[in-house]
Design an enzyme around this catalytic site. Structure first.
Site, PDB file in Angstrom:
ATOM      1  N   ARG A  22     -32.275 -11.357  62.032  1.00 20.29           N
ATOM      2  CA  ARG A  22     -31.663 -11.709  63.314  1.00 20.29           C
ATOM      3  C   ARG A  22     -30.660 -12.833  63.139  1.00 20.29           C
ATOM      4  O   ARG A  22     -29.543 -12.796  63.679  1.00 20.29           O
ATOM      5  CB  ARG A  22     -32.772 -12.112  64.302  1.00 20.29           C
ATOM      6  CG  ARG A  22     -32.328 -12.460  65.721  1.00 20.29           C
ATOM      7  CD  ARG A  22     -31.917 -13.891  65.927  1.00 20.29           C
ATOM      8  NE  ARG A  22     -32.809 -14.824  65.276  1.00 20.29           N
ATOM      9  CZ  ARG A  22     -32.541 -16.107  65.108  1.00 20.29           C
ATOM     10  NH1 ARG A  22     -31.378 -16.607  65.517  1.00 20.29           N
ATOM     11  NH2 ARG A  22     -33.394 -16.917  64.502  1.00 20.29           N
ATOM     12  N   ASP A  23     -31.028 -13.835  62.356  1.00 20.70           N
ATOM     13  CA  ASP A  23     -30.132 -14.958  62.128  1.00 20.70           C
ATOM     14  C   ASP A  23     -28.870 -14.507  61.407  1.00 20.70           C
ATOM     15  O   ASP A  23     -27.785 -15.033  61.628  1.00 20.70           O
ATOM     16  CB  ASP A  23     -30.864 -16.022  61.294  1.00 20.70           C
ATOM     17  CG  ASP A  23     -30.168 -17.364  61.322  1.00 20.70           C
ATOM     18  OD1 ASP A  23     -29.660 -17.744  62.384  1.00 20.70           O
ATOM     19  OD2 ASP A  23     -30.116 -18.030  60.275  1.00 20.70           O
ATOM     20  N   HIS A  32     -36.018 -24.053  57.487  1.00 19.03           N
ATOM     21  CA  HIS A  32     -35.009 -23.011  57.681  1.00 19.03           C
ATOM     22  C   HIS A  32     -33.726 -23.580  57.091  1.00 19.03           C
ATOM     23  O   HIS A  32     -32.969 -24.276  57.763  1.00 19.03           O
ATOM     24  CB  HIS A  32     -34.850 -22.691  59.173  1.00 19.03           C
ATOM     25  CG  HIS A  32     -33.887 -21.586  59.447  1.00 19.03           C
ATOM     26  ND1 HIS A  32     -34.288 -20.333  59.831  1.00 19.03           N
ATOM     27  CD2 HIS A  32     -32.532 -21.541  59.392  1.00 19.03           C
ATOM     28  CE1 HIS A  32     -33.224 -19.563  60.006  1.00 19.03           C
ATOM     29  NE2 HIS A  32     -32.145 -20.281  59.762  1.00 19.03           N
ATOM     30  N   HIS A  56     -30.058 -23.675  55.266  1.00 26.35           N
ATOM     31  CA  HIS A  56     -28.767 -23.048  55.011  1.00 26.35           C
ATOM     32  C   HIS A  56     -28.167 -23.766  53.818  1.00 26.35           C
ATOM     33  O   HIS A  56     -28.256 -24.997  53.716  1.00 26.35           O
ATOM     34  CB  HIS A  56     -27.837 -23.165  56.216  1.00 26.35           C
ATOM     35  CG  HIS A  56     -28.226 -22.272  57.353  1.00 26.35           C
ATOM     36  ND1 HIS A  56     -27.423 -22.090  58.454  1.00 26.35           N
ATOM     37  CD2 HIS A  56     -29.321 -21.520  57.577  1.00 26.35           C
ATOM     38  CE1 HIS A  56     -28.005 -21.256  59.306  1.00 26.35           C
ATOM     39  NE2 HIS A  56     -29.168 -20.910  58.778  1.00 26.35           N
ATOM     40  N   CYS A 110     -25.358 -20.177  61.960  1.00 23.50           N
ATOM     41  CA  CYS A 110     -25.369 -20.325  63.411  1.00 23.50           C
ATOM     42  C   CYS A 110     -23.943 -20.336  63.959  1.00 23.50           C
ATOM     43  O   CYS A 110     -23.159 -21.236  63.640  1.00 23.50           O
ATOM     44  CB  CYS A 110     -26.083 -21.616  63.810  1.00 23.50           C
ATOM     45  SG  CYS A 110     -26.087 -21.883  65.590  1.00 23.50           S
ATOM     46  N   ASN A 155     -27.577 -18.472  55.191  1.00 26.71           N
ATOM     47  CA  ASN A 155     -28.990 -18.695  54.963  1.00 26.71           C
ATOM     48  C   ASN A 155     -29.291 -18.730  53.469  1.00 26.71           C
ATOM     49  O   ASN A 155     -28.540 -18.185  52.655  1.00 26.71           O
ATOM     50  CB  ASN A 155     -29.810 -17.558  55.590  1.00 26.71           C
ATOM     51  CG  ASN A 155     -29.835 -17.636  57.092  1.00 26.71           C
ATOM     52  OD1 ASN A 155     -30.403 -18.554  57.667  1.00 26.71           O
ATOM     53  ND2 ASN A 155     -29.219 -16.661  57.746  1.00 26.71           N
TER      54      ASN A 155
END
Length: 287
Positions: free
Chosen positions: A9-10, A202, A204, A235, A245
């Site tokens: 999803r990200d 999470h 990046h 994002c 990511n």
């Protein structure tokens, strides 16, 4: 045991072209077939703000996920949580919080106070539906807006989330600013204060920086990692230049090298090819 959260999803919401719901569902099936048990698959947010995820209900209807796979759906308010509950497929709702007021406004049009109010509503809806809640602290390692940042401020944000009943928190390096030392120090300090909460990261990172950040988090005690096959994502509300990511294949290789206990997974060749095709087909900028 290390928990790997796969985050298509990200990745998808950062693509300039929308993917059909059938394509998303097919990719999620391949993830599940490969052995992934925790998938950040959909979001229930403004369809106009994030058109790439406007079809989340349809994706889950096509997918019909098995009960032993945790589907995470991102929400920013009670309306989104109500949509997630209605699907009957989401096991965990994810709520983005932030120590950066500027980012909260850009990402979801909320002040910190409004975000906590919505989190309380989301938590109540999730609890009544038998669902879990994970909260993400965006910009946990600094931000590009020139706002003050400190580890103490992030620890205090974890306190606020814990007071709202949250038992899973993911510290997000939203724009890839963190140094390995920052990752190590922040994870260690948060874990020292919140032993009863599952703390994850999470991250990046640019490809050449991913492994050292993963190692820093793991050696500081982190046992929950978000990642995306091929390192897709970023994002779209953080800044103009997206930092992807952490790639799942890099994460797995680094964790294996560190001797981490991992859930068994099948070879990722098919997923890597599918991710590359998605990037090629839907990642080109619309002229």
């Amino acid at each position: 045991m290390v928990k790997i959260i796969e985050c298509p999803r990200d990745a998808w919401q950062g693509l300039p072209k929308n993917m059909p719901a059938e394509v998303k569902a097919d990719y999620l099936r391949v993830l599940i077939a490969a052995g992934f048990k925790h998938i950040d698959a959909v979001s229930f947010v403004s369809r106009s703000a994030v058109p790439q995820m406007a079809d989340s209900e349809l994706v889950l209807e096509y997918l019909d996920p098995p009960d032993d796979v945790e589907i995470i759906g991102i929400v920013v308010n009670a309306k989104g949580a109500e949509r997630a509950v209605k699907t009957g497929s989401v096991q965990t709702v994810g709520f983005p919080y932030s120590v950066s007021p500027a980012f909260l406004q850009r990402n979801q049009g909320q002040t910190p106070e409004e975000a906590l109010e919505e989190l309380e509503k989301v938590g109540t809806l999730a609890y009544k539906a038998g669902m879990d809640v994970v909260a993400y602290i965006s910009m946990a390692f600094g931000n590009p807006y020139g706002e003050a940042w400190s580890i103490d401020e992030v620890v205090a944000a974890c306190d606020l989330l814990a007071d709202n009943g949250v038992t899973q928190i993911s510290l997000a390096d939203t724009v890839g600013l963190a140094t390995p030392k920052q990752v190590s120090d922040l994870v260690a300090d948060v874990l020292a204060v919140h032993e009863g909460i599952e703390i994850g990261v999470h991250l990046h990172a640019r490809p050449d920086q991913a492994a050292v950040k993963i190692r820093a988090a793991y050696e500081a005690g982190c046992r929950r990692f978000d990642a995306a096959i091929g390192g897709l994502g970023g994002c779209p509300f953080a800044q103009d230049a997206l930092v992807g990511n952490v790639a799942t294949e890099v994460l797995l290789a680094e964790l294996k090298g560190l001797g981490a206990e991992l859930e068994p997974l099948r070879p990722l060749d098919g997923l890597l090819a599918a991710s590359a095709e998605i990037s090629r087909k839907y990642g080109e900028r619309v002229q």
